[in-house]
Each structure stands twice: as structure tokens, then as C-alpha cells.
Design a protein around this motif. Structure first.
Motif, PDB file in Angstrom:
ATOM      1  N   UNK A 190      37.124  56.884  10.162  1.00 10.69           N
ATOM      2  CA  UNK A 190      37.350  55.657  10.933  1.00 10.69           C
ATOM      3  C   UNK A 190      36.028  55.127  11.477  1.00 10.69           C
ATOM      4  N   UNK A 191      35.877  53.804  11.596  1.00 11.69           N
ATOM      5  CA  UNK A 191      34.705  53.277  12.303  1.00 11.69           C
ATOM      6  C   UNK A 191      34.627  53.899  13.698  1.00 11.69           C
ATOM      7  N   UNK A 192      33.417  54.236  14.139  1.00 16.61           N
ATOM      8  CA  UNK A 192      33.276  55.016  15.366  1.00 16.61           C
ATOM      9  C   UNK A 192      33.760  54.281  16.609  1.00 16.61           C
ATOM     10  N   UNK A 193      33.901  52.952  16.543  1.00 10.21           N
ATOM     11  CA  UNK A 193      34.401  52.215  17.703  1.00 10.21           C
ATOM     12  C   UNK A 193      35.924  52.216  17.782  1.00 10.21           C
ATOM     13  N   UNK A 194      36.587  52.669  16.721  1.00 11.82           N
ATOM     14  CA  UNK A 194      38.047  52.749  16.762  1.00 11.82           C
ATOM     15  C   UNK A 194      38.490  53.665  17.901  1.00 11.82           C
ATOM     16  N   UNK A 195      39.646  53.318  18.483  1.00 14.85           N
ATOM     17  CA  UNK A 195      40.248  54.083  19.572  1.00 14.85           C
ATOM     18  C   UNK A 195      39.400  54.073  20.839  1.00 14.85           C
ATOM     19  N   UNK A 196      38.569  53.056  20.959  1.00 14.47           N
ATOM     20  CA  UNK A 196      37.823  52.795  22.184  1.00 14.47           C
ATOM     21  C   UNK A 196      38.159  51.371  22.621  1.00 14.47           C
ATOM     22  N   UNK A 197      38.138  51.138  23.917  1.00 10.91           N
ATOM     23  CA  UNK A 197      38.469  49.818  24.440  1.00 10.91           C
ATOM     24  C   UNK A 197      37.238  49.195  25.089  1.00 10.91           C
ATOM     25  N   UNK A 198      37.252  47.875  25.196  1.00 16.12           N
ATOM     26  CA  UNK A 198      36.093  47.185  25.755  1.00 16.12           C
ATOM     27  C   UNK A 198      36.519  45.940  26.504  1.00 16.12           C
ATOM     28  N   UNK A 199      35.708  45.576  27.493  1.00 21.69           N
ATOM     29  CA  UNK A 199      35.929  44.365  28.272  1.00 21.69           C
ATOM     30  C   UNK A 199      34.607  43.747  28.671  1.00 21.69           C
TER      31      UNK A 199
ATOM     32  N   UNK B 112      31.308  37.607  23.459  1.00 25.07           N
ATOM     33  CA  UNK B 112      31.151  39.061  23.557  1.00 25.07           C
ATOM     34  C   UNK B 112      32.418  39.769  23.083  1.00 25.07           C
ATOM     35  N   UNK B 113      33.590  39.275  23.491  1.00 31.58           N
ATOM     36  CA  UNK B 113      34.850  39.905  23.076  1.00 31.58           C
ATOM     37  C   UNK B 113      35.003  39.859  21.562  1.00 31.58           C
ATOM     38  N   UNK B 114      34.656  38.718  20.951  1.00 30.10           N
ATOM     39  CA  UNK B 114      34.744  38.611  19.499  1.00 30.10           C
ATOM     40  C   UNK B 114      33.833  39.600  18.801  1.00 30.10           C
ATOM     41  N   UNK B 115      32.607  39.753  19.318  1.00 36.07           N
ATOM     42  CA  UNK B 115      31.666  40.705  18.710  1.00 36.07           C
ATOM     43  C   UNK B 115      32.186  42.133  18.848  1.00 36.07           C
TER      44      UNK B 115
ATOM     45  N   UNK C 135      36.100  47.793  18.446  1.00 40.40           N
ATOM     46  CA  UNK C 135      36.716  48.070  19.733  1.00 40.40           C
ATOM     47  C   UNK C 135      38.055  47.334  19.858  1.00 40.40           C
ATOM     48  N   UNK C 136      38.963  47.915  20.615  1.00 38.95           N
ATOM     49  CA  UNK C 136      40.187  47.237  21.007  1.00 38.95           C
ATOM     50  C   UNK C 136      39.910  46.521  22.322  1.00 38.95           C
ATOM     51  N   UNK C 137      40.139  45.222  22.355  1.00 39.34           N
ATOM     52  CA  UNK C 137      39.931  44.418  23.557  1.00 39.34           C
ATOM     53  C   UNK C 137      41.309  44.035  24.098  1.00 39.34           C
ATOM     54  N   UNK C 138      41.768  44.685  25.167  1.00 38.80           N
ATOM     55  CA  UNK C 138      43.102  44.387  25.700  1.00 38.80           C
ATOM     56  C   UNK C 138      43.187  42.967  26.243  1.00 38.80           C
ATOM     57  N   UNK C 139      44.420  42.519  26.464  1.00 35.69           N
ATOM     58  CA  UNK C 139      44.605  41.254  27.156  1.00 35.69           C
ATOM     59  C   UNK C 139      44.020  41.338  28.560  1.00 35.69           C
ATOM     60  N   UNK C 140      43.436  40.230  28.996  1.00 35.24           N
ATOM     61  CA  UNK C 140      42.810  40.121  30.321  1.00 35.24           C
ATOM     62  C   UNK C 140      41.935  41.329  30.613  1.00 35.24           C
ATOM     63  N   UNK C 141      40.968  41.515  29.735  1.00 31.25           N
ATOM     64  CA  UNK C 141      39.986  42.599  29.904  1.00 31.25           C
ATOM     65  C   UNK C 141      38.652  42.000  30.306  1.00 31.25           C
ATOM     66  N   UNK C 142      38.684  41.075  31.266  1.00 32.20           N
ATOM     67  CA  UNK C 142      37.472  40.389  31.689  1.00 32.20           C
ATOM     68  C   UNK C 142      37.623  39.935  33.138  1.00 32.20           C
TER      69      UNK C 142
END
Length: 201
Positions: free
Chosen positions: A108-117, A134-137, A143-150
């Protein structure tokens, strides 16, 4: 669980950072939920240009890359300059580009199963644009970017006071920052329980 906050202010230590001040609200909520939070002020490091995880002699990015791999939660914190993310934030994202081709032991890509905001401050408008970029990048990197992670703070278009110099808008920014932290933590726990698998070939 660990979180890494990369402060992409243009101000070198020990100069006070408005961006770090707001990011600290997110960090404090994560800490209340039992998350171990680490800060990196990227401008203090000699981060070479490029899209690799190690640019060779003198490059101080590799230890940050190791912190990324050791953290389930990432927050990129950037000021707004001319309506855009800081040049430091752009440099950080360019170096993180290498993670798109790095894989874990399961392929898996190493950013999988990690979240970001994202945290944004500025005395001019443009926060939603910076958050989107930033979220798009981060999503592209894996990375998984949850809803309202900012969360963000500014007082509208045009120049104005700094975050640390004006209390207006703090209640909203702090409430949103605490919600951001809660969403990041909840989704990180969900991914830990039910991780994404390797992408189909």
C-alpha cells in the motif's frame, strides 16, 4: 496514536507564529483524546527542493519523513500569503510527493490509513483556497482527509491584524479546531480498526 503538526510559517524560531498558535488549539484537543502530538517548524530546517524523501548531503527532510511514517495523524498548518499557501508549505508538499510511490510491507502507499487536516491563518482572505489546495495534495499523496478536517482564522479581505493580536473570531476558529481534531482522531481510529487494503492491480 501519534500526530505530527508541520508548521509552515515563514517565521524562524523563536519568533512567535500565529499559525502555530491556532494549531496549538488542535494539538490540545488531540492530546485530550490521548494522542501524542509533535510539532515541526519547517522553516527552521534546511529542506532541499525536490520530490524525493532524501535529497542527499545537508538535507534535513529525512527526519521529518520518518516522523510522517511514525504518525497516524498529520496537520499541515500554513499562513495565507497573496491568497495562497506559504512557499514553505509548498516545499513540504513537494517533498511529500515521494510518498506516492513508497509502499508498506503490504504494497500500500505509505500514506494509506493515515489521516490529515489543515490549519490556516492570515490577515487576508484566501483560507478556503489554501485549505482546498493542501487537502487536495494530501489526498493525492494517499492520506484520508475527513469531513471538516480544517480550521482557519482571518478577518476578511485586505490587510489587518494578526491572530495573536486580535481576539475577534477566536471562538469560532477554536470551536472548529476542536471539531477538526475530534474528526481526525475518530477517522484515524476507524482506519486502525478497519484499514484500507492494497489497491487493485
Amino acid at each position: 496514536m501519534k500526530a505530527l503538526i508541520i508548521n509552515c510559517t515563514l517565521k524562524a524560531s523563536p519568533e512567535p507564529s500565529n499559525t502555530e498558535a491556532l494549531a496549538t488549539v488542535v494539538a490540545e484537543q488531540l492530546a485530550k483524546d490521548g494522542v501524542d502530538v509533535d510539532f515541526v517548524r519547517a522553516v527552521d530546517l534546511d529542506i532541499k527542493p525536490g520530490v524525493t524523501s532524501d535529497a542527499g548531503a545537508g538535507d534535513e527532510w529525512p527526519p521529518v519523513h520518518e516522523k510522517l511514517l511514525d504518525s497516524e495523524i498529520l496537520v499541515i498548518a500554513s499562513p495565507t500569503w497573496l491568497g495562497r499557501l506559504s512557499s514553505v508549505a509548498q516545499r513540504v508538499l513537494e517533498r511529500m510527493d515521494a510518498m506516492m510511490t513508497e509502499t508498506d510491507e503490504e504494497g500500500r502507499p505509505v500514506a494509506y490509513n493515515r489521516v490529515a487536516g489543515v490549519v490556516v491563518t492570515g490577515n487576508e482572505d484566501g483560507a478556503h483556497h489554501v485549505i482546498s489546495e493542501i487537502s487536495g495534495a494530501l489526498g493525492d499523496i494517499g492520506y484520508t482527509v475527513p469531513g471538516q478536517a480544517w480550521t482557519y482564522w482571518h478577518l476578511g479581505p485586505g490587510p489587518g491584524p494578526d491572530y495573536v493580536d486580535d481576539e475577534r473570531g477566536h471562538d469560532w476558529s477554536h470551536k472548529t479546531g476542536r471539531a477538526m481534531a475530534a474528526n481526525l482522531h475518530s477517522v484515524a481510529r476507524a482506519l486502525a480498526d478497519r484499514p484500507l487494503g492494497s489497491p487493485p492491480g
